[in-house]
Design a protein around this motif. Structure first.
Motif, mmCIF file in Angstrom:
data_model
loop_
_atom_site.group_PDB
_atom_site.id
_atom_site.type_symbol
_atom_site.label_atom_id
_atom_site.label_comp_id
_atom_site.label_asym_id
_atom_site.label_seq_id
_atom_site.Cartn_x
_atom_site.Cartn_y
_atom_site.Cartn_z
ATOM 1 N N ASN A 116 47.705 -17.018 -53.891
ATOM 2 C CA ASN A 116 48.750 -17.331 -52.750
ATOM 3 C C ASN A 116 49.926 -16.432 -52.390
ATOM 4 O O ASN A 116 50.498 -16.460 -51.590
ATOM 5 C CB ASN A 116 49.295 -18.915 -52.747
ATOM 6 N N GLY B 231 49.639 -13.341 -50.949
ATOM 7 C CA GLY B 231 49.775 -12.722 -49.625
ATOM 8 C C GLY B 231 50.416 -13.798 -48.664
ATOM 9 O O GLY B 231 51.196 -13.324 -47.890
ATOM 10 N N TYR B 232 49.824 -15.061 -48.735
ATOM 11 C CA TYR B 232 50.478 -15.913 -47.600
ATOM 12 C C TYR B 232 52.043 -16.021 -47.916
ATOM 13 O O TYR B 232 52.871 -16.176 -47.148
ATOM 14 C CB TYR B 232 49.588 -17.359 -47.966
ATOM 15 N N ASN B 233 52.242 -16.513 -49.008
ATOM 16 C CA ASN B 233 53.650 -16.757 -49.782
ATOM 17 C C ASN B 233 54.580 -15.446 -49.442
ATOM 18 O O ASN B 233 55.498 -15.684 -48.979
ATOM 19 C CB ASN B 233 53.897 -16.848 -51.203
ATOM 20 N N THR B 234 54.017 -14.222 -49.428
ATOM 21 C CA THR B 234 55.069 -12.999 -49.072
ATOM 22 C C THR B 234 55.121 -13.106 -47.682
ATOM 23 O O THR B 234 56.307 -12.800 -47.089
ATOM 24 C CB THR B 234 54.209 -11.700 -49.392
ATOM 25 N N VAL B 235 54.266 -13.262 -46.762
ATOM 26 C CA VAL B 235 54.360 -13.223 -45.353
ATOM 27 C C VAL B 235 55.328 -14.309 -44.995
ATOM 28 O O VAL B 235 56.218 -14.349 -44.047
ATOM 29 C CB VAL B 235 53.050 -13.274 -44.620
ATOM 30 N N ALA B 236 54.869 -15.615 -45.504
ATOM 31 C CA ALA B 236 55.793 -16.766 -45.453
ATOM 32 C C ALA B 236 57.439 -16.490 -45.568
ATOM 33 O O ALA B 236 58.264 -16.929 -44.769
ATOM 34 C CB ALA B 236 55.352 -17.886 -45.996
#
Length: 132
Positions: free
Chosen positions: A97, A99-104
């Motif tokens: 997760n 990538g998703y957590n970084t963009v979030a």
């Protein structure tokens, strides 16, 4: 270009990690993009800690303006060796997760700052023709 120190908290069953990285910014005004390249270095100014010093290898973020400056397209590629005895399943669990957590997290930071940029970055972007 600058040197950055960062600390990453890990689950209680393993020691925390830290990184010392060289970070360089490259601007492409015609494409309205900013590239951030990072790799680990040895720096005598880095703090001595009990953390495991992990290695960041040739990692990159490319941020490109799209939709007439209303949105940003982000491409992130991270190659990391966490060092120490980390089980493959733990690495896979963390990165699943990432990538998703970084963009979030980036979105939360933009909301928190109201979209205001560091004045030094604003000046650099203006000098390179990113803003009218």
């Amino acid at each position: 270009e600058y040197v950055m120190y960062s600390h990453v908290a890990t689950p209680p069953t393993m020691p925390d990690r830290d990184f010392v990285t060289d970070v360089s910014l490259t601007l492409d005004p015609p494409q309205k993009s900013l590239t951030v390249q990072m790799h680990s270095i040895t720096d005598p100014a880095a703090p001595t800690t009990s953390y495991v010093r992990a290695e960041l290898k040739d990692s990159v973020f490319v941020l490109s303006s799209i939709d007439h400056g209303r949105k940003t397209h982000v491409v992130a590629e991270i190659h990391c060796d966490p060092k120490g005895g980390v089980a493959a399943w733990m690495v896979n669990w963390f990165q699943k997760n990432w990538g998703y957590n970084t963009v979030a997290s980036m979105r939360r930071q933009v909301r928190r700052t109201g979209g205001k940029m560091d004045p030094r970055l604003t000046t650099m972007l203006k000098e390179k023709g990113f803003f009218d």
